[in-house]
Design an enzyme around this catalytic site. Sequence first.
Site, PDB file in Angstrom:
ATOM      1  CD  GLU A   1      -2.797   1.064   2.484  1.00  0.00           C
ATOM      2  OE1 GLU A   1      -2.735   0.129   3.300  1.00  0.00           O
ATOM      3  OE2 GLU A   1      -3.557   2.041   2.604  1.00  0.00           O
TER       4      GLU A   1
ATOM      5  NE  ARG B   1       2.925  -8.666   9.616  1.00  0.00           N
ATOM      6  CZ  ARG B   1       2.903  -7.485   8.979  1.00  0.00           C
ATOM      7  NH1 ARG B   1       3.845  -6.590   9.155  1.00  0.00           N
ATOM      8  NH2 ARG B   1       1.934  -7.178   8.163  1.00  0.00           N
TER       9      ARG B   1
ATOM     10  CE  LYS C   1       3.688   0.222   4.917  1.00  0.00           C
ATOM     11  NZ  LYS C   1       2.497   0.063   4.083  1.00  0.00           N
TER      12      LYS C   1
HETATM   13  P1  ATP Z   1       0.312  -1.457   6.796  1.00  0.00           P
HETATM   14  O1  ATP Z   1      -0.696  -2.497   7.160  1.00  0.00           O
HETATM   15  O2  ATP Z   1       0.696  -0.512   7.878  1.00  0.00           O
HETATM   16  O3  ATP Z   1       0.043  -0.806   5.489  1.00  0.00           O
HETATM   17  P2  ATP Z   1       2.017  -3.556   5.886  1.00  0.00           P
HETATM   18  O4  ATP Z   1       3.308  -3.871   6.518  1.00  0.00           O
HETATM   19  O5  ATP Z   1       0.936  -4.557   5.891  1.00  0.00           O
HETATM   20  O6  ATP Z   1       1.657  -2.239   6.596  1.00  0.00           O
HETATM   21  P3  ATP Z   1       1.821  -3.433   2.991  1.00  0.00           P
HETATM   22  O7  ATP Z   1       2.227  -2.294   2.172  1.00  0.00           O
HETATM   23  O8  ATP Z   1       0.389  -3.816   3.003  1.00  0.00           O
HETATM   24  O9  ATP Z   1       2.306  -3.057   4.437  1.00  0.00           O
HETATM   25  O10 ATP Z   1       2.726  -4.698   2.681  1.00  0.00           O
HETATM   26  C1  ATP Z   1       3.035  -5.181   1.400  1.00  0.00           C
HETATM   27  C2  ATP Z   1       3.345  -6.647   1.466  1.00  0.00           C
HETATM   28  O11 ATP Z   1       4.443  -6.882   2.328  1.00  0.00           O
HETATM   29  C3  ATP Z   1       2.184  -7.434   2.015  1.00  0.00           C
HETATM   30  O12 ATP Z   1       2.049  -8.645   1.288  1.00  0.00           O
HETATM   31  C4  ATP Z   1       2.570  -7.695   3.429  1.00  0.00           C
HETATM   32  O13 ATP Z   1       1.961  -8.863   3.905  1.00  0.00           O
HETATM   33  C5  ATP Z   1       4.095  -7.829   3.313  1.00  0.00           C
HETATM   34  N1  ATP Z   1       4.734  -7.504   4.571  1.00  0.00           N
HETATM   35  C6  ATP Z   1       4.569  -6.409   5.332  1.00  0.00           C
HETATM   36  N2  ATP Z   1       5.287  -6.474   6.461  1.00  0.00           N
HETATM   37  C7  ATP Z   1       5.947  -7.654   6.429  1.00  0.00           C
HETATM   38  C8  ATP Z   1       6.852  -8.326   7.318  1.00  0.00           C
HETATM   39  N3  ATP Z   1       7.225  -7.782   8.479  1.00  0.00           N
HETATM   40  N4  ATP Z   1       7.330  -9.527   6.938  1.00  0.00           N
HETATM   41  C9  ATP Z   1       6.961 -10.081   5.777  1.00  0.00           C
HETATM   42  N5  ATP Z   1       6.116  -9.517   4.899  1.00  0.00           N
HETATM   43  C10 ATP Z   1       5.603  -8.315   5.216  1.00  0.00           C
HETATM   44 MG    MG Z   2      -1.125  -3.852   4.782  1.00  0.00          MG
END
Ligand code: ATP
Ligand code: MG
Length: 545
Positions: free
Chosen positions: A31, A256, A266
């Site tokens: 996102e 994760r 974030k």
């Molecule tokens: P937010 O929910 O605050 O937007 P997010 O970490 O979920 O944060 P995204 O931009 O939705 O951010 O993440 C993009 C991709 O990266 C998604 O598939 C998410 O599952 C993966 N991702 C995010 N954080 C991690 C992590 N700590 N380890 C592995 N994959 C991650």
């Molecule tokens: Mg997310």
Amino acid sequence: MVEATNFIEQIINEELESGKVNSVYTRFPPEPNGYLHIGHAKSLCINFGIKEKYNGKCNLFLDDTNPSKEKTEFVNAIKEDIKWLGFSWDKETYASDFFPKIYELAIELIKKGKAFVCDMNAEEISQNRGTLTQAGKESPWRNRSVEENLDLFTRMKNGEFADGEKCLRAKIDMASPNINMRDPVIYRILRQTHHRTGDEWCIYPMYDYAHPICDYMQGVTHSICTLEFEDHRPLYDWVGIELGFAPKPRQIEFARLNVTNLVMSKRYLKKLVEDGSVEGWDDPRMPTLTGLRNRGIPAQALKDFCGRIGVSKANSEVQISYFEACVREYLNANAERAMAVLNPLKVTITNYPENQTESLDFEINPSDELKRTRKIDFSKTIYIDQDDFSLAPPPKYFRLKKDGYVRLKSAYIIKCDDVLFNEDGSVKELLCSYVPESKSGSDTSGIKTKGVIQWVNAEKGKDVEIRQYGYLLNDEEYAGQDFSERMNKQSVKIFNGKVEPYVLDNADDRPYQLMRTGYFKLLNVKDKTILSEIVSLKDNFNVKK
Ligand code: ATP
Ligand code: MG
């Protein structure tokens, strides 16, 4: 068939074998509401790793269904970070590309009697959702006719209602044990300017509904996400089944990445930037990819780390020392050696001729197969590190002490004959003598020294600010406490050091091992060039190969 190294690849292998799929298509779905961090690197390595391994495809899919938080600045930063890791996407796609299709499919669901316009507001919906042990209550608007729903949904789109006044919900099962299946909202009214579609839409689809559609429209076969989406999978599948997707993409969840001592939310990273705790998103202490890059972490070392920690379904925390060990291993093999001192202590070599400079051979990297060397200048006055001299040495002190010997790296053995003091009693300067027959590489002196220390030529050496970093968060013993209470208030140490001119003259991004100190690179901070630590030298974790 390629060999599977984790459960996701096992699933893919089985599907390829059974003929369920005949090629593999993944996507990385950030996102654009912030910068990518080390956790995202894991997801990137999985998605692009599968593309590379199976000769498949992978899109960069920007999930921009939430216009209030998304910005083009973040899109650009995300792209730069992915390129830095050396990955290339097949297509750059956006959820917003599919808004017309997503809308059209909502009409299809309404026509099938699978979606309805609800007049309850967000609070009422949540109050009637029920609990884990109690079924939810059906909305009084659930049984509206198809015609009425079509009319109301069109009017929602046309802006006839206020934000939140109505929404579109999937008609599934208010008694489902999975709360996500209790008639979830799939469209909401929101008057927000979108970073790409502007004010074209005043209704926006919800992520859970939009995501399976976007995956399908892109030809994604495997939609890989983190574990918190496991409970959303039934809804992902429901959308695909109701809309007749064939072949239907398959959602697979993995755990994760969490790393000790690193802030990875974030929201919190943003707070650090905004309250000035760090110098920006790219501050070398930040676990963002732009921070790691600025710090000098080699992209390959980060990819090695992601490969070694593996992919599983069990949540866990990886030690930061394991990450550092991967970085150190890479840099040890690849970084040039150089000499600097953090806290300079002047040494005059009394028996060395005045005005003489000698050019000595210095090994670029002991693991260099060609055994290349470069020249360093030695002369009468040099600096060593204050820590390498002791007035009251403990037993087994192998560095310099009064009347003791030590070897200067790639140069001579010196002996400390006298110590000059400042008025406050601190050491001002050492008067030493050198042993002319002890030159490195042709030592015939017969003197045995256990210690070798680094030094910098006083005349040629340059003043430089050297920074070493600690972690942003204190140790695991504080785990569970709020981040603000775990903050390390001393995450940077600044030294006014000396460095050989070679390092400053080669002012590119290359990493150096400053001998006996750590790995460093040059960094410009507010128009000043500093030597910034990449990782310390101390190895307190053994990398398993
Ligand atoms: P937010 O929910 O605050 O937007 P997010 O970490 O979920 O944060 P995204 O931009 O939705 O951010 O993440 C993009 C991709 O990266 C998604 O598939 C998410 O599952 C993966 N991702 C995010 N954080 C991690 C992590 N700590 N380890 C592995 N994959 C991650
Ligand atoms: Mg997310």
